[in-house]
Enzyme design. Structure first.
Site, PDB file in Angstrom:
ATOM      1  N   HIS A   1      15.027  41.669  37.699  1.00 33.85           N
ATOM      2  CA  HIS A   1      16.304  42.368  37.828  1.00 33.85           C
ATOM      3  C   HIS A   1      16.932  42.642  36.453  1.00 33.85           C
ATOM      4  O   HIS A   1      16.571  42.039  35.442  1.00 33.85           O
ATOM      5  CB  HIS A   1      17.275  41.526  38.657  1.00 33.85           C
ATOM      6  CG  HIS A   1      17.550  40.173  38.064  1.00 33.85           C
ATOM      7  ND1 HIS A   1      18.433  39.982  37.019  1.00 33.85           N
ATOM      8  CD2 HIS A   1      17.026  38.951  38.349  1.00 33.85           C
ATOM      9  CE1 HIS A   1      18.472  38.700  36.699  1.00 33.85           C
ATOM     10  NE2 HIS A   1      17.620  38.047  37.483  1.00 33.85           N
TER      11      HIS A   1
ATOM     12  N   GLU B   1      14.820  33.847  43.580  1.00 30.13           N
ATOM     13  CA  GLU B   1      14.660  32.947  42.450  1.00 30.13           C
ATOM     14  C   GLU B   1      14.468  31.514  42.960  1.00 30.13           C
ATOM     15  O   GLU B   1      14.782  31.184  44.112  1.00 30.13           O
ATOM     16  CB  GLU B   1      15.898  33.025  41.542  1.00 30.13           C
ATOM     17  CG  GLU B   1      15.833  32.152  40.283  1.00 30.13           C
ATOM     18  CD  GLU B   1      14.658  32.463  39.360  1.00 30.13           C
ATOM     19  OE1 GLU B   1      13.514  32.176  39.783  1.00 30.13           O
ATOM     20  OE2 GLU B   1      14.879  32.942  38.242  1.00 30.13           O
TER      21      GLU B   1
END
Length: 213
Positions: free
Chosen positions: A8, A81
């Site tokens: 990201h 994550e």
């Protein structure tokens, strides 16, 4: 199958120096710019499917790519994550002070109570590979995920269940692209490149022109 792993863009958590884990932070202004640049990078690259972590910083980066290609984003919590429990929201200095065991061990595999375990991470990586092989053996796929998890997933592709016993050398920058390919009729992947960020050169050049670098 061709697989592109994309981190990201910069988040407000990155900007503040906070360890994010599964805490949800939006993209910073720079992160939004980075997302547009990586979207431009993929404008001429064929993609059949786009998957993303369901955390905002990843899904908004994925949406920028999807808009450029007139495609949709499939959110997938398996590519989130690493969950870091009590470490989340702290700076690295605060983590070192409160959890000295992280000095000798990576925060991703520290074993601190409440964090995602090595066994859980291994199972997650195995599941992702299995599902990709089942559904997308003949497709070109992008997954927008996170720096920690991408580095672990790459190690899993190299070393399987023993990934955690080896030094993890990968640096995964914001909106970096890593490219893996499973050739037809082969189960073992080829890693073509990792952490490619040339699409961010215009941002670097702009900072240089303004004396910020």
């Amino acid at each position: 199958m061709k697989l592109y792993l994309i981190r990201h863009g910069e988040s407000t958590g990155n900007l503040a120096g906070r360890i994010q884990g599964t805490d949800d932070y939006p993209l910073s202004e720079l992160g939004k710019q980075q997302a547009e640049y990586v979207a431009d990078y993929f404008s001429d690259i064929h993609l059949d499917f786009i998957y993303s972590s369901d955390l905002t910083r990843a899904s908004d980066t994925a949406k920028a790519i999807a808009r450029k290609k007139n495609q949709t984003v499939n959110e997938w919590d398996k590519v989130r994550e690493v969950h870091l429990g009590p470490l989340q929201g702290l700076t690295r200095a605060e983590i070192t002070m409160k959890f000295p065991e992280t000095v000798e061990n990576s925060i991703l595999t520290s074993g601190v109570e409440g964090t995602e375990s090595v066994d859980e991470l291994t199972a997650r990586c195995q599941y992702i590979v299995e599902q990709l092989q089942l559904a997308h053996r003949n497709h070109d796929v992008a997954i927008i995920s996170h720096g920690g998890f991408i580095s672990i997933f790459l190690m899993y592709l190299i070393a399987g269940d023993q990934w955690h016993t080896l030094h993890r050398p990968f640096q995964i920058g914001n909106t970096s692209v890593s490219f893996i390919e499973w050739p037809k009729k082969q189960d073992k992947p080829l890693i073509h490149f990792v952490n490619q960020v040339s699409h961010l050169d215009p941002i670097v050049d702009k900072k240089k022109n303004h004396g910020l670098l």
